[in-house]
Design a protein around this motif. Sequence first.
Motif, PDB file in Angstrom:
ATOM      1  N   HIS A  25      42.749  51.043  39.883  1.00 48.39           N
ATOM      2  CA  HIS A  25      41.600  50.525  41.009  1.00 48.39           C
ATOM      3  C   HIS A  25      40.797  50.227  38.905  1.00 48.39           C
ATOM      4  CE1 HIS A  25      37.810  50.955  42.588  1.00 48.39           C
ATOM      5  NE2 HIS A  25      37.915  50.128  42.057  1.00 48.39           N
ATOM      6  N   HIS A  29      39.906  46.626  37.178  1.00 48.72           N
ATOM      7  CA  HIS A  29      38.887  45.517  36.742  1.00 48.72           C
ATOM      8  C   HIS A  29      38.719  45.735  35.302  1.00 48.72           C
ATOM      9  CE1 HIS A  29      35.663  46.094  40.575  1.00 48.72           C
ATOM     10  NE2 HIS A  29      36.377  47.618  40.480  1.00 48.72           N
ATOM     11  N   HIS A  38      41.086  42.062  44.237  1.00 50.15           N
ATOM     12  CA  HIS A  38      40.137  43.059  44.098  1.00 50.15           C
ATOM     13  C   HIS A  38      39.271  42.317  43.660  1.00 50.15           C
ATOM     14  CE1 HIS A  38      38.900  47.153  43.730  1.00 50.15           C
ATOM     15  NE2 HIS A  38      37.689  46.822  42.776  1.00 50.15           N
ATOM     16  N   HIS A  42      36.066  43.083  47.024  1.00 48.93           N
ATOM     17  CA  HIS A  42      34.714  43.368  46.729  1.00 48.93           C
ATOM     18  C   HIS A  42      33.243  42.482  47.556  1.00 48.93           C
ATOM     19  CE1 HIS A  42      34.248  46.980  43.218  1.00 48.93           C
ATOM     20  NE2 HIS A  42      35.428  46.774  43.374  1.00 48.93           N
ATOM     21  N   HIS A 115      30.481  52.496  44.619  1.00 51.40           N
ATOM     22  CA  HIS A 115      31.475  51.715  44.786  1.00 51.40           C
ATOM     23  C   HIS A 115      31.326  50.437  45.067  1.00 51.40           C
ATOM     24  CE1 HIS A 115      34.083  50.108  41.510  1.00 51.40           C
ATOM     25  NE2 HIS A 115      35.056  49.335  42.140  1.00 51.40           N
TER      26      HIS A 115
HETATM   27 ZN   LIG Z   1      36.401  48.173  42.137  1.00 50.54          ZN
END
Ligand SMILES: [Zn+2]
Length: 162
Positions: A25, A29, A38, A42, A115
């Motif tokens: 994860h 990012h 990803h 989000h 998150h």
């Molecule tokens: Zn994330």
Amino acid sequence: MDALVIVAAALVAVLFATLVEYFIHRGMHWGFIYPEGHRRHHEQNEARTFLLDFVDYGSAALLVGWLGFLISVPAGIGWALGAAAYTVLASYAHQLQHANAALVFWMKRPVHRLHHNHDMTEGNFGVLVDWWDRVFGTYTPIEYPHQAGPRRLRDYMAIPWR
Ligand SMILES: [Zn+2]
Ligand SMILES: [Zn+2]
């Protein structure tokens, strides 16, 4: 003795899997693992289904889930069981934190929900557990209410399964 090895290998596998989860994860990012997909996750702020997560987590687990057999049969069985248990738990933890994070009882705060809610790029990378965020200094505590009142099994089951 074998039973002990199986249990120990399973526990180590789960611990290892949560560490891999954290860095995959985090790598998303950092931008070198599946960054586009990803980002979409989000933006959409939803988690597809348990089954799709199970396939994703499970394919990663399959890649390394047999490695215990290089050591011994009991270690192999334990490691594989741990990988399987992790796959189920992590897929469920991901879904529950998207569907109803107030029900998450095994962490002080549902880090994955936070998150997403705060569109974090530098913190709360854990999904199933928060301990690696604590270890690596990315734990970002923001209050999130736990479910008040009774917790019903039916609520825990109310996630998109497939
Ligand atoms: Zn994330
Ligand atoms: Zn998510």
